[in-house]
Design an enzyme around this catalytic site. Structure first.
Site, PDB file in Angstrom:
ATOM      1  N   ARG A 166       4.983   3.616   8.730  1.00 21.93           N
ATOM      2  CA  ARG A 166       5.815   2.697   9.533  1.00 21.93           C
ATOM      3  C   ARG A 166       6.115   1.376   8.991  1.00 21.93           C
ATOM      4  O   ARG A 166       7.333   0.773   9.036  1.00 21.93           O
ATOM      5  CB  ARG A 166       5.094   2.451  10.874  1.00 21.93           C
ATOM      6  CG  ARG A 166       5.479   3.228  12.220  1.00 21.93           C
ATOM      7  CD  ARG A 166       4.221   3.465  13.047  1.00 21.93           C
ATOM      8  NE  ARG A 166       3.171   4.003  12.158  1.00 21.93           N
ATOM      9  CZ  ARG A 166       3.209   5.412  12.204  1.00 21.93           C
ATOM     10  NH1 ARG A 166       4.008   6.088  12.758  1.00 21.93           N
ATOM     11  NH2 ARG A 166       2.297   6.232  11.716  1.00 21.93           N
ATOM     12  N   THR A 167       5.182   0.805   8.523  1.00 27.74           N
ATOM     13  CA  THR A 167       5.282  -0.884   8.017  1.00 27.74           C
ATOM     14  C   THR A 167       6.263  -0.859   6.817  1.00 27.74           C
ATOM     15  O   THR A 167       7.225  -1.670   6.998  1.00 27.74           O
ATOM     16  CB  THR A 167       3.945  -1.454   7.865  1.00 27.74           C
ATOM     17  OG1 THR A 167       3.172  -1.143   8.702  1.00 27.74           O
ATOM     18  CG2 THR A 167       4.205  -2.726   7.716  1.00 27.74           C
ATOM     19  N   LYS A 223      -4.360   0.745 -13.974  1.00 27.76           N
ATOM     20  CA  LYS A 223      -4.641   0.462 -15.397  1.00 27.76           C
ATOM     21  C   LYS A 223      -5.451  -0.963 -15.330  1.00 27.76           C
ATOM     22  O   LYS A 223      -5.807  -1.363 -16.036  1.00 27.76           O
ATOM     23  CB  LYS A 223      -3.377   0.135 -15.974  1.00 27.76           C
ATOM     24  CG  LYS A 223      -2.453   1.215 -16.232  1.00 27.76           C
ATOM     25  CD  LYS A 223      -1.172   0.948 -16.913  1.00 27.76           C
ATOM     26  CE  LYS A 223      -0.029   1.979 -16.790  1.00 27.76           C
ATOM     27  NZ  LYS A 223       1.390   1.673 -17.016  1.00 27.76           N
ATOM     28  N   ARG A 249       0.997  -4.736   1.056  1.00 28.10           N
ATOM     29  CA  ARG A 249      -0.231  -4.114   1.834  1.00 28.10           C
ATOM     30  C   ARG A 249      -1.211  -3.684   0.767  1.00 28.10           C
ATOM     31  O   ARG A 249      -0.723  -3.144  -0.447  1.00 28.10           O
ATOM     32  CB  ARG A 249       0.263  -2.755   2.619  1.00 28.10           C
ATOM     33  CG  ARG A 249      -0.752  -2.037   3.023  1.00 28.10           C
ATOM     34  CD  ARG A 249      -0.514  -1.072   4.048  1.00 28.10           C
ATOM     35  NE  ARG A 249      -0.129  -1.624   5.328  1.00 28.10           N
ATOM     36  CZ  ARG A 249      -0.258  -0.973   6.534  1.00 28.10           C
ATOM     37  NH1 ARG A 249      -0.735   0.155   6.563  1.00 28.10           N
ATOM     38  NH2 ARG A 249      -0.024  -1.695   7.659  1.00 28.10           N
ATOM     39  N   HIS A 303      -2.595  -8.467  10.108  1.00 31.36           N
ATOM     40  CA  HIS A 303      -1.379  -7.612  10.016  1.00 31.36           C
ATOM     41  C   HIS A 303      -0.634  -8.481  10.805  1.00 31.36           C
ATOM     42  O   HIS A 303       0.188  -7.994  11.855  1.00 31.36           O
ATOM     43  CB  HIS A 303      -1.624  -6.144  10.766  1.00 31.36           C
ATOM     44  CG  HIS A 303      -0.660  -5.206  10.409  1.00 31.36           C
ATOM     45  ND1 HIS A 303       0.507  -5.708   9.739  1.00 31.36           N
ATOM     46  CD2 HIS A 303      -0.523  -3.986  10.576  1.00 31.36           C
ATOM     47  CE1 HIS A 303       1.320  -4.663   9.460  1.00 31.36           C
ATOM     48  NE2 HIS A 303       0.706  -3.588  10.062  1.00 31.36           N
TER      49      HIS A 303
END
Lengths: 137, 307
Positions: free
Chosen positions: B51-52, B80, B101, B129
């Site tokens: 969604r985001t 890495k 995120r 958020h």
């Protein structure tokens, strides 16, 4: 009990009785080469009992850490056996590199090179929170 | 250069300004269709999110801009061992704004400290958020016409739900918002949120385990999902997951006719699908609001203002 006065160095005074060893360990005094005297349970008119640490060298002192552990502390700076500076410490607004965040989900848990920074969020209750994840210290 | 890491980085006036722009975008999307022409949004998603991420990408495309990035840590240099700071410094060479995120709490803040372009926190672990909170605020304001003087019920997982904590924080800055906390004992709102936000600001709140009893009082009902990953025992998860299931029958019997039902999505079974057709069900419209408010935010952080 007699402890020699120091010529060039620092006296950390008015430590709440019982806190001297905590300061000694947290500030890494165990790694110093110079003479250090830890005097515990000294009689004090103001405090009843107090601890004192005398360091026979002009080392840099982490005032943030001292203020966090014991905000009533005073620091005397001695030069040529003369008191040249007297400082008091207060609860610091931020702590750099003093505490380690215990939250396993915090970014500092996997990126170890990040500086540990804590901010005072509640002065009354002496609450510090991690700057990154806001977890309580 | 400004970033958005925590909803409290924005003043009430700034939030209202963003919601006004979002409303204007909804009213006249064509006006905004090319305002980000030539600009690039980097979506750095170190953990999967449907969604985001799609909402951010759709927002940038609808502003006429472009998008680059990755959608899980496996396809980034994090595998890495690259630090968030280094990844950010590199991405700044290619993009005009970053949406990040990350599963680790505080990672977007670290990015913002090393970035030469604005960073938007698109969710960091169970922490913040802020664009979900902006989404919730826009939806409530569009439905109620205001962000003050109403009763909102939060139902479900109030312990781990970061969207609940952030929305309570944001609403605590508006006048006369009454809060009803509906959850099983095990998933009650943490005491620090009650102490630091509700009690500190003198906000009226009620705690209950009975959704049906308080449903008639609510103007807004914010449902949340009980997250499987928060539980060690599957049995415990299933028991608590089924604590509150909103059905059409409960709505018809108990709820106000102008109730607004919200959910940050995804849902599992806490809202029965027979509620979806009810005009009070606003959660898909809420997802749409998410795109518009992100458009407004991208514009604001890029310094693009239309008269």
């Amino acid at each position: 009990m007699h402890i020699d006065s120091i010529k060039d160095g620092i006296v950390i005074d008015h430590i709440t009785a019982g806190n001297a060893m905590r300061i000694y360990n947290l500030l890494g005094f165990d790694k110093l080469e110079c003479s250090i005297a830890i005097i515990k349970n000294v009689g004090s008119k103001k405090m009843g009992k107090k601890d004192i640490i005398k360091i026979d060298s002009n080392i840099p002192i982490n005032l943030e850490a001292l203020g966090y552990i014991d905000p009533g502390i005073t620091i005397d700076v001695i030069r040529d056996s003369v008191l040249v500076d007297k400082r008091s410490v207060d609860l610091p607004q931020t702590l750099h590199g003093v505490l380690k965040c215990k939250n396993p989900r915090c970014i500092t848990s996997c990126e170890q090179e990040l500086e540990q920074i804590f901010t005072l969020t509640d002065k009354e209750n002496r609450v510090y929170r991690c700057m990154y994840c806001e977890a309580k210290a | 250069m400004r970033s958005l890491i925590n909803i409290l980085d924005l003043s009430v006036e700034e939030i209202d300004g963003l919601l006004n722009v979002a409303d204007d975008i909804i009213a006249d999307p064509k006006k905004y269709s090319e305002v980000c022409h030539g600009k690039k949004l980097a979506t750095l998603f170190f953990e999967p999110s449907t969604r985001t991420r799609l909402s951010f990408e759709a927002a940038m495309y609808e502003l006429g801009g472009n998008v680059l990035g990755f959608s899980d840590a496996g396809s980034s240099s994090a595998t890495k061992g690259e630090s968030v700071a280094d990844t950010t410094k590199m991405v700044c060479c290619y993009a005009d704004i970053i949406a990040m995120r990350h599963p680790k709490e505080g990672a977007p803040l670290v990015a913002s400290m090393h970035s030469t372009v604005p960073v938007i926190n698109a969710g960091d672990g169970g922490h913040n958020h802020p664009t979900q909170t902006l989404t919730d605020l826009l939806t409530i304001r569009r439905k109620k016409g205001k962000l003050s003087g109403f009763t909102i019920g939060f139902c479900g997982d109030l312990k781990f739900g970061r969207t609940v904590h952030s929305l309570i924080q944001a609403l605590s800055r508006y006048e006369n918002v009454k809060i009803v906390l509906i959850s099983p004992e095990e998933l009650k709102l943490p005491s620090y949120v009650k102490k630091d936000v509700l009690q500190k600001k003198g906000i009226e709140y009620v705690q209950t385990t009975d959704l049906e009893a308080v449903l008639p009082e609510l103007d807004v009902l914010y449902m949340t999902r009980v997250q499987r990953e928060r539980f060690l025992s599957e049995e415990e998860y299933i028991r608590l997951r089924d604590s509150y299931i909103l059905t059409r029958e409960k709505l018809v019997k108990n709820a106000k006719s102008d109730l607004t039902i919200l959910h940050p999505l995804p849902r599992v079974n806490e809202i029965s699908t027979d509620v979806d057709d009810d005009p009070r069900a606003c959660y898909f419209e809420q997802a749409l609001c998410g795109k518009f408010v992100r458009m407004a935010l991208i514009m604001e952080l890029l310094g693009i203002h239309l008269d």
